[in-house]
Design an enzyme around this catalytic site. Sequence first.
Site, mmCIF file in Angstrom:
data_model
loop_
_atom_site.group_PDB
_atom_site.id
_atom_site.type_symbol
_atom_site.label_atom_id
_atom_site.label_comp_id
_atom_site.label_asym_id
_atom_site.label_seq_id
_atom_site.Cartn_x
_atom_site.Cartn_y
_atom_site.Cartn_z
ATOM 1 N N ASP A 162 -9.879 1.744 4.391
ATOM 2 C CA ASP A 162 -10.052 3.084 3.592
ATOM 3 C C ASP A 162 -9.113 4.103 3.635
ATOM 4 O OD1 ASP A 162 -11.352 4.697 1.778
ATOM 5 O OD2 ASP A 162 -12.775 5.437 3.414
ATOM 6 N N ASP A 209 -7.007 5.795 -3.077
ATOM 7 C CA ASP A 209 -8.052 5.471 -2.240
ATOM 8 C C ASP A 209 -8.552 4.027 -2.682
ATOM 9 O OD1 ASP A 209 -10.454 5.554 -0.707
ATOM 10 O OD2 ASP A 209 -11.424 6.821 -2.039
#
Length: 627
Positions: free
Chosen positions: A204, A410
């Site tokens: 992430d 992201d």
Amino acid sequence: GSIQISRPTSRSPCGDCTRSITTSSPKMAQSRFFNGSLSRRFVAVLLHCLLSATLLCADRPEAETEETSFFAKPPVSSSSSTSWAPDVASALAALKARLLPAVSSFASQAAKDNVSMEQAASSSPPASHAAKTATPGSAADLMALSAETEPKLAAEVSHLPTVQLRKQYVPIERNGTVVAYKTAYFGKIHVGSPQAQDFTVVFDTGSAHLVIPGTACQSETCLAHVRYNESQSAVSYPVERNGDALSRGAVSSHRATITFGTGKVSGTFVHDRTCLGGSDETTPDGCSMMNIVVAREMSHHPFSSFTFDGILGLGLEALALGPAWTFFGEMVKQNPQMEPRFSVFLARSDQGLSSIAFGGHDISKAASDIHWVPVAKPEQGYWQIFIHQVRIGDTILDDCADGSCRAILDTGTSLLGAPRQSIKTLHSLLSRDVVLAPEGTGSGEGQVTEEAGDLAADNDCRLRDDAAQLIFDLGPGIPSIVLDPEDYFRPRPFNFTMPHKSGNATAAEGGNNATGSNMSSEAKPDGWRLSCRSLLLPLDLPAPIGPRTFILGEPVLRKYYTIYDWIARRVGIATADHSNDGVGAGAVGAPEAGSTVSGAPLPILRGDQQVKKTGSGHTTGVREISV
């Protein structure tokens, strides 16, 4: 004292609102409008929730929504960013050291071929050349040297530490019907030595800590996952939040509570050997001693729904408790021969091979030149870039016309996120009507037969070729990020009623978008229309992160190959080459082929629509361009 590492919630229309609209197929919704069995007031409320993205269920944090997001806010107790600056001087020295063997080898070959060193230097300048021509300062030297030697370094990479990523689909059900899928990509790591423990994690870029569940967590959510046992590793030891070692068997008096876009965890800290890939895999240079947040509590949503065990954050230092908490920062520090970059490639189909590579990038994944864009406001910790302007076709979005917008890349967010203040405008400009029946169902003028309506309702909006492109302009000299209908449309068209003027409209989302009226028995039945709508995640990000900030999640990262330069603080962007995605392990919980439920896989493109390389299809023409 708990350490709150929280973020402002990225809110989307609550579960009840979204699912009430998407529960039924357009056909079912259509028949309900015809038969009048669904109260007009209820429909008005539902459509107001959809169209204005008003959160009616803000007090229900566990409500299931379509998005998955592990976007996190910097820790409240963070130090000044200057103390967390990367060791640029060491990185510059390491890069030069890496180049010396290549330069020496080139010189030796030149001597064998009777080529003078002057000629050799003219075609392959030594490492010191960049430093001489760069502006003063180690950071400038590093960026100049990186830009000059990128093709050489890319060519040197024969094997990058790479983790295969698998996609998981989690169905969202309403009254026994799947109304949407939320998704996430995950890969393998292993922790501990000599007895390693295998975990699956989301890699992430929107957070900065490695978080895995521990044996102290006894909740149903934790018990469904692999849990870390510190005692099984001979090299592990507990630490405080500042990284100070504690005696073996001790537990920190502090806890970290990390709140993500969806879900949160709370835990203590340990230091252990962490490696890329499973324990049965060989991953050169893929290990480092690492501080880990070991969860003692994990929220039911979303961790109970997904099979992955934890989160591996790849955000910059400002998002972490300290520089020693960043996985990639520690990996680069402990493996000085590793190029300080990682890269993400998402295959177009579930059958393709998605991956994340550490220590560089695979140039064969790029179907275009690689353009480098500086990270905007790195002190915030995100991989974010400036947005010059946002366009829908030829229409410029007013909110970004002054160049004040930014976008965060992201890998932990499944949707395209947009500022809430811009959502209504974007929906309006992106939407496209499929069928207009102002006089309702029938065969007369202004009417559409029920059979034709059912056929239109089966259209996949992502295949439309008359919809506008959503364009993120990155500034002069940089190619824009361009999204097509397949990247931003919901698959199924929505059914909207069109009240007649003789009725008394009760929902005021503007003209034909209204759906409520208290009509007399003599009034005509409402008309209706089917419309393709964009799938956007409304964001409420306060300053300094927001409010004019987009999140570029899965739709963008699938279309573009992205490279993250840890030291130079820049992002490389190229059109992803999907002409040969390879063969992966397949997705977990994939919908049936041809599904048009929101979040379903992309439709299969025709051959002439595939993104291909120019020329012969080789990668020799792919360049890297810094700005």
